[in-house]
Scaffold this motif. Sequence first.
Motif, PDB file in Angstrom:
ATOM      1  N   ILE B 277      42.714  40.669  29.674  1.00 18.99           N
ATOM      2  CA  ILE B 277      41.853  39.723  30.294  1.00 18.99           C
ATOM      3  C   ILE B 277      42.040  39.956  31.975  1.00 18.99           C
ATOM      4  O   ILE B 277      41.166  40.052  33.005  1.00 18.99           O
ATOM      5  CB  ILE B 277      41.869  38.447  29.988  1.00 18.99           C
ATOM      6  CG1 ILE B 277      41.428  38.253  28.562  1.00 18.99           C
ATOM      7  CG2 ILE B 277      40.823  37.517  30.953  1.00 18.99           C
ATOM      8  CD1 ILE B 277      40.067  38.039  27.974  1.00 18.99           C
ATOM      9  N   GLY B 278      43.502  39.853  32.181  1.00 20.03           N
ATOM     10  CA  GLY B 278      43.866  39.832  33.459  1.00 20.03           C
ATOM     11  C   GLY B 278      43.398  41.399  34.031  1.00 20.03           C
ATOM     12  O   GLY B 278      42.959  41.282  35.195  1.00 20.03           O
ATOM     13  N   ALA B 279      43.612  42.231  33.422  1.00 24.24           N
ATOM     14  CA  ALA B 279      43.568  43.662  33.898  1.00 24.24           C
ATOM     15  C   ALA B 279      41.869  43.902  34.202  1.00 24.24           C
ATOM     16  O   ALA B 279      41.590  44.179  35.287  1.00 24.24           O
ATOM     17  CB  ALA B 279      44.040  44.707  32.964  1.00 24.24           C
ATOM     18  N   ILE B 280      41.197  43.268  33.192  1.00 25.65           N
ATOM     19  CA  ILE B 280      39.714  43.442  33.447  1.00 25.65           C
ATOM     20  C   ILE B 280      39.098  42.997  34.418  1.00 25.65           C
ATOM     21  O   ILE B 280      38.513  43.326  35.296  1.00 25.65           O
ATOM     22  CB  ILE B 280      38.854  43.054  31.985  1.00 25.65           C
ATOM     23  CG1 ILE B 280      39.437  43.845  30.830  1.00 25.65           C
ATOM     24  CG2 ILE B 280      37.560  42.871  32.346  1.00 25.65           C
ATOM     25  CD1 ILE B 280      38.770  43.423  29.678  1.00 25.65           C
ATOM     26  N   ILE B 281      39.631  41.589  34.684  1.00 23.05           N
ATOM     27  CA  ILE B 281      38.988  40.705  35.996  1.00 23.05           C
ATOM     28  C   ILE B 281      39.374  41.453  37.132  1.00 23.05           C
ATOM     29  O   ILE B 281      38.762  41.661  38.161  1.00 23.05           O
ATOM     30  CB  ILE B 281      39.671  39.303  36.129  1.00 23.05           C
ATOM     31  CG1 ILE B 281      39.330  38.536  34.504  1.00 23.05           C
ATOM     32  CG2 ILE B 281      39.189  38.626  37.135  1.00 23.05           C
ATOM     33  CD1 ILE B 281      39.629  37.177  34.724  1.00 23.05           C
ATOM     34  N   LEU B 282      40.600  41.887  37.458  1.00 20.02           N
ATOM     35  CA  LEU B 282      41.130  42.338  38.568  1.00 20.02           C
ATOM     36  C   LEU B 282      40.438  43.760  38.906  1.00 20.02           C
ATOM     37  O   LEU B 282      40.363  44.104  39.966  1.00 20.02           O
ATOM     38  CB  LEU B 282      42.716  42.621  38.582  1.00 20.02           C
ATOM     39  CG  LEU B 282      43.331  42.566  39.871  1.00 20.02           C
ATOM     40  CD1 LEU B 282      42.628  41.273  40.871  1.00 20.02           C
ATOM     41  CD2 LEU B 282      44.726  42.694  40.148  1.00 20.02           C
ATOM     42  N   MET B 283      40.308  44.599  37.671  1.00 21.13           N
ATOM     43  CA  MET B 283      39.466  45.859  37.944  1.00 21.13           C
ATOM     44  C   MET B 283      38.164  45.555  38.294  1.00 21.13           C
ATOM     45  O   MET B 283      37.675  46.179  39.300  1.00 21.13           O
ATOM     46  CB  MET B 283      39.565  46.694  36.575  1.00 21.13           C
ATOM     47  CG  MET B 283      40.898  47.238  36.277  1.00 21.13           C
ATOM     48  SD  MET B 283      40.917  47.834  34.564  1.00 21.13           S
ATOM     49  CE  MET B 283      40.453  49.556  34.832  1.00 21.13           C
TER      50      MET B 283
END
Lengths: 200, 327
Positions: B277-283
């Motif tokens: 989820i962290g990766a998706i939000i930051l991307m």
Amino acid sequence: MINVKNLSFYRESRVVLDELDLQLAKGELVLLSGPNGVGKSTLVQLIGGVLKPTSGEITINGTDISKLKVKDQALLRSIAPQRRIFTLAYSVSEILHLLPEKRRSFNVDLIIESLGLVEIMASKVTELSIGQQQRVSLAIALIQEADFYLLDEPFSAQDEDSVLNLVALLVEIKKEKGVMVVSHKTGTHYSQFDREFKLT
Amino acid sequence: MKKLALYLSLLAVIVLLFIASLQIGIIHLQTPLWDLIGKHDGIDATTVWDVRFPRVFGAALLGAALGVAGVIAQGIFRNPLAEPTLIGLTSGATLGSIAVIATGAAAFGSRTNVESAVLFAGLAALLVQLLAPNKGLGFLITGIAISAILTALAGVMISISAKPGVQSLSFWNFGSLAMLNNQTLKIIAPFIELGFISAFMVSRKLDIYSLGENSSHYMGVKPKQIRLWAIISLALLIGPAVSAVGAIAFLGLLVPHIVRLLVGPSHRRALSFSALIGAIILMLADLASRTLFQPHEIPLGLLTSLIGAPALIILLRLRSAQWVSHD
């Protein structure tokens, strides 16, 4: 055997426990009684190793607990604290599986049934009543495989039936283990206890 | 089964976002992305592999790191508001980073720079622990105060330093992936990987620790040891992130709340999902920051604040945010 020898504990130079001697052997169900503030919970925390004695010593099966690692202490005794605050919404089932399988008592099913947790295994601990939370807290301690069990005020939020079921469970457990119950209340349900240790 | 399906869907989203982010940008690619694989010459290849790739990969890696750090921070401080930014880690890392650059000891993006950020992040967290009068509100306020001091010190260092690599205070406070290149990524990635490993190792014990310090001790998990271990994990995750892209607000706070709503409180499960989820939000945030107002780029931390803060309020108002208040 848990052997408390000549134990004193001072809190900011105030004497809480003074040269106390106490034993708990396997096969015993013992009541530790006494009025509020007399140091019962302090004694539990000392035996649990989170407080250090001012003087005297506590041994379990012959070893001074101050010489044992935290994880080795946990193999010898299990403790239900007076209050457990559940901060995260685990299900009852999840919270009873926090310990690895090999450290769980063979009695798990009996414990869960006696404490009336069967119907609420899928419920979130944060949404349970105080009484239910207390029974979950007791279950957490009782399913931890150990030689001795110390329960701090386990009846305080329980109705009559629950108390009777719990006492029956403790009588079963003490056949192979040593059990000490801390309580400031007196009552008929202690008739099945082997002896009472009064802290004054 | 449902959770596995969710996990795989999130992974698929990451792959799609990755491809989309390589494709989209100010320069319109003349060659199809597919044909650029393995090529290193020409404007399109340089744009994709030297400019966009480090940003996209960096966004995924750092987003995962910040998400995981958020879960660890909330778990170890048993407080739903214990975001790495609030408890001194981020400002510690900022100061550590700036200190070596401003004194000329190391260049921006160098290994020494990262190491200093990791060290200072850990020390700042320990200092907050040492000074906090209690584990609740007192802890958070101590964290905020220490953060303010460290950020101010960092600001002073920036003001009096003439070193070119020191960056602006706005870069450090609001974060940007614009400075990321493949070289920096190669340096920070091993630190973050160590942080992931250490975080996963500590995660199971965090479940037991969540029952309270005494309970934890009674069950065989030494509270002091697990706190130290968690702080080391946090420093390894936050330090490199801050040293390379500055502070990115709210991610560490928001991600664990979303994850607990999706998969419940178990720390090990929460860690795997919070990484995704962290990766998706930051991307997503990075894609938005460089495309929304082309050709201008908005600092990433501003975007994550603008999205993250309102989202957090909404999540907190949902009773199911899964935390009960401490007494």
